[in-house]
Design a protein around this motif. Structure first.
Motif, mmCIF file in Angstrom:
data_model
loop_
_atom_site.group_PDB
_atom_site.id
_atom_site.type_symbol
_atom_site.label_atom_id
_atom_site.label_comp_id
_atom_site.label_asym_id
_atom_site.label_seq_id
_atom_site.Cartn_x
_atom_site.Cartn_y
_atom_site.Cartn_z
ATOM 1 N N ASN A 113 0.825 -1.212 0.000
ATOM 2 C CA ASN A 113 0.000 0.000 0.000
ATOM 3 C C ASN A 113 0.859 1.262 0.000
ATOM 4 O O ASN A 113 0.536 2.248 -0.670
ATOM 5 C CB ASN A 113 -0.944 0.016 1.205
ATOM 6 C CG ASN A 113 -2.121 -0.922 1.023
ATOM 7 O OD1 ASN A 113 -2.538 -1.199 -0.100
ATOM 8 N ND2 ASN A 113 -2.664 -1.427 2.117
ATOM 9 N N GLN A 158 2.162 1.782 -3.541
ATOM 10 C CA GLN A 158 1.105 2.265 -4.426
ATOM 11 C C GLN A 158 0.819 3.746 -4.176
ATOM 12 O O GLN A 158 0.688 4.529 -5.120
ATOM 13 C CB GLN A 158 -0.171 1.439 -4.233
ATOM 14 C CG GLN A 158 -1.237 1.693 -5.289
ATOM 15 C CD GLN A 158 -2.344 0.661 -5.225
ATOM 16 O OE1 GLN A 158 -2.484 -0.082 -4.253
ATOM 17 N NE2 GLN A 158 -3.154 0.582 -6.262
ATOM 18 N N GLU A 208 -2.379 0.124 -11.842
ATOM 19 C CA GLU A 208 -3.305 -0.380 -10.816
ATOM 20 C C GLU A 208 -3.369 -1.908 -10.863
ATOM 21 O O GLU A 208 -3.352 -2.573 -9.813
ATOM 22 C CB GLU A 208 -4.699 0.206 -11.037
ATOM 23 C CG GLU A 208 -5.682 -0.170 -9.933
ATOM 24 C CD GLU A 208 -7.026 0.517 -10.065
ATOM 25 O OE1 GLU A 208 -7.931 0.184 -9.275
ATOM 26 O OE2 GLU A 208 -7.170 1.377 -10.943
ATOM 27 N N ASN A 209 -3.417 -2.462 -12.069
ATOM 28 C CA ASN A 209 -3.433 -3.928 -12.208
ATOM 29 C C ASN A 209 -2.156 -4.553 -11.660
ATOM 30 O O ASN A 209 -2.188 -5.636 -11.055
ATOM 31 C CB ASN A 209 -3.610 -4.319 -13.678
ATOM 32 C CG ASN A 209 -5.006 -4.036 -14.199
ATOM 33 O OD1 ASN A 209 -5.960 -3.950 -13.416
ATOM 34 N ND2 ASN A 209 -5.145 -3.890 -15.508
ATOM 35 N N ASN A 215 -2.428 -4.609 -7.957
ATOM 36 C CA ASN A 215 -3.417 -5.625 -7.571
ATOM 37 C C ASN A 215 -2.803 -7.018 -7.619
ATOM 38 O O ASN A 215 -3.051 -7.856 -6.742
ATOM 39 C CB ASN A 215 -4.642 -5.562 -8.493
ATOM 40 C CG ASN A 215 -5.528 -4.364 -8.209
ATOM 41 O OD1 ASN A 215 -5.478 -3.786 -7.122
ATOM 42 N ND2 ASN A 215 -6.349 -3.983 -9.182
ATOM 43 N N LYS A 216 -1.981 -7.265 -8.649
ATOM 44 C CA LYS A 216 -1.295 -8.551 -8.754
ATOM 45 C C LYS A 216 -0.311 -8.737 -7.600
ATOM 46 O O LYS A 216 -0.143 -9.847 -7.078
ATOM 47 C CB LYS A 216 -0.559 -8.644 -10.096
ATOM 48 C CG LYS A 216 -1.474 -8.836 -11.286
ATOM 49 C CD LYS A 216 -0.683 -8.882 -12.590
ATOM 50 C CE LYS A 216 -1.607 -9.030 -13.795
ATOM 51 N NZ LYS A 216 -0.853 -9.007 -15.072
ATOM 52 N N MET A 247 -0.657 -7.456 -4.604
ATOM 53 C CA MET A 247 -1.463 -7.756 -3.412
ATOM 54 C C MET A 247 -1.893 -9.224 -3.423
ATOM 55 O O MET A 247 -1.866 -9.899 -2.382
ATOM 56 C CB MET A 247 -2.690 -6.845 -3.361
ATOM 57 C CG MET A 247 -2.395 -5.402 -2.988
ATOM 58 S SD MET A 247 -1.596 -5.211 -1.363
ATOM 59 C CE MET A 247 -2.827 -5.937 -0.279
ATOM 60 N N ASN A 248 -2.282 -9.729 -4.590
ATOM 61 C CA ASN A 248 -2.664 -11.139 -4.702
ATOM 62 C C ASN A 248 -1.482 -12.048 -4.390
ATOM 63 O O ASN A 248 -1.633 -13.078 -3.717
ATOM 64 C CB ASN A 248 -3.192 -11.441 -6.114
ATOM 65 C CG ASN A 248 -4.543 -10.819 -6.379
ATOM 66 O OD1 ASN A 248 -5.304 -10.556 -5.448
ATOM 67 N ND2 ASN A 248 -4.859 -10.583 -7.642
#
Length: 235
Positions: free
Chosen positions: A93, A96, A149-150, A153-154, A156-157
């Motif tokens: 976070n 980002q 953003e993607n 997100n990856k 974070m996954n």
């Protein structure tokens, strides 16, 4: 005491360098892909070879170096803006937020204007193409924003996955089931290659690696001596 402090500082610097390199490389690939998508959208009649030539001209005329500097400046500005005093990020976070706060989109926008103007004036690309890309710049910037953003997100996954695999490994360690431990260990190793370096995860994954390999090399014997356990904790 001073020795411990120096070790901690050196460790922070090492992790900071790895994080910055990972971010710079990942964001560079992400932005490059997004620019390709944007150009294809704005110039739908162009064939692949024309797209590649156009992109190469832009890269060779300052886009490549400009992107590297923009990404580097974004990370440093973002760290300062969100108060990263140690130089390293503690979580995804923070990264980002730093990239957003650092002005990555504005930086790329200014860079695109500069490169398109230069290439047009030098006759590298036609005024028509330069104007089309400039007028449709928001398409490219939106593509970049979505791709970034993607990417996070990856990440974070990936972070959630590796935590799950670590917990699964610990459970199988308690059950003394080396076969299932090894399956989770392989998943941890694979996911670590995708995850941006984070100190807590690195430390835990390294500790698991030490225990796992010690048990494996001891013929899958779970009866570790106190000395072995102590040594593992210090590694």
């Amino acid at each position: 005491m001073n020795l411990d402090i120096n070790k901690k500082i050196d460790k922070n610097i090492e992790i900071e360098k790895k994080q910055d390199k990972f971010l710079e490389t990942t964001l560079g690939k992400t932005i490059n892909t997004a620019i390709d998508i944007g150009i294809r959208t704005l110039l739908p009649d162009f064939i692949d070879e024309q797209i590649i030539n156009l992109k190469d001209n832009l890269l060779n005329y300052g886009l490549r170096d400009g992107l590297e500097k923009t990404i580097h400046d974004t990370i440093e500005t973002g760290k300062s803006a969100i108060g990263i005093l140690t130089g390293k990020f503690d979580n995804i976070n923070q990264m980002q937020n730093a990239v957003k706060t650092g002005g990555i989109i504005d930086g790329v926008s200014i860079l695109m204007d500069t490169i398109l103007t230069k290439t047009k004036q030098a006759g590298i690309i036609s005024p028509n193409i330069a104007n089309t890309l400039k007028q449709g710049k928001n398409v490219i910037l939106t593509s970049i924003e979505n791709n970034i953003e993607n990417t996070f997100n990856k990440q974070m996954n990936s972070f959630e996955n590796i935590n799950k695999y670590i917990n699964n490994w610990k459970e199988q360690y308690e059950n003394q089931n080396f076969e299932k431990m090894d399956k989770e260990y392989q998943k941890i190793e694979k996911e670590m290659k995708n995850l941006i370096p984070l100190e807590n995860i690195i430390k835990e994954a390294r500790n698991i690696e030490n225990i796992h390999l010690l048990i494996k090399n001891n013929g899958q014997n779970f009866n570790l001596t106190p000395q072995e356990k102590e040594l593992i904790e210090k590694l």
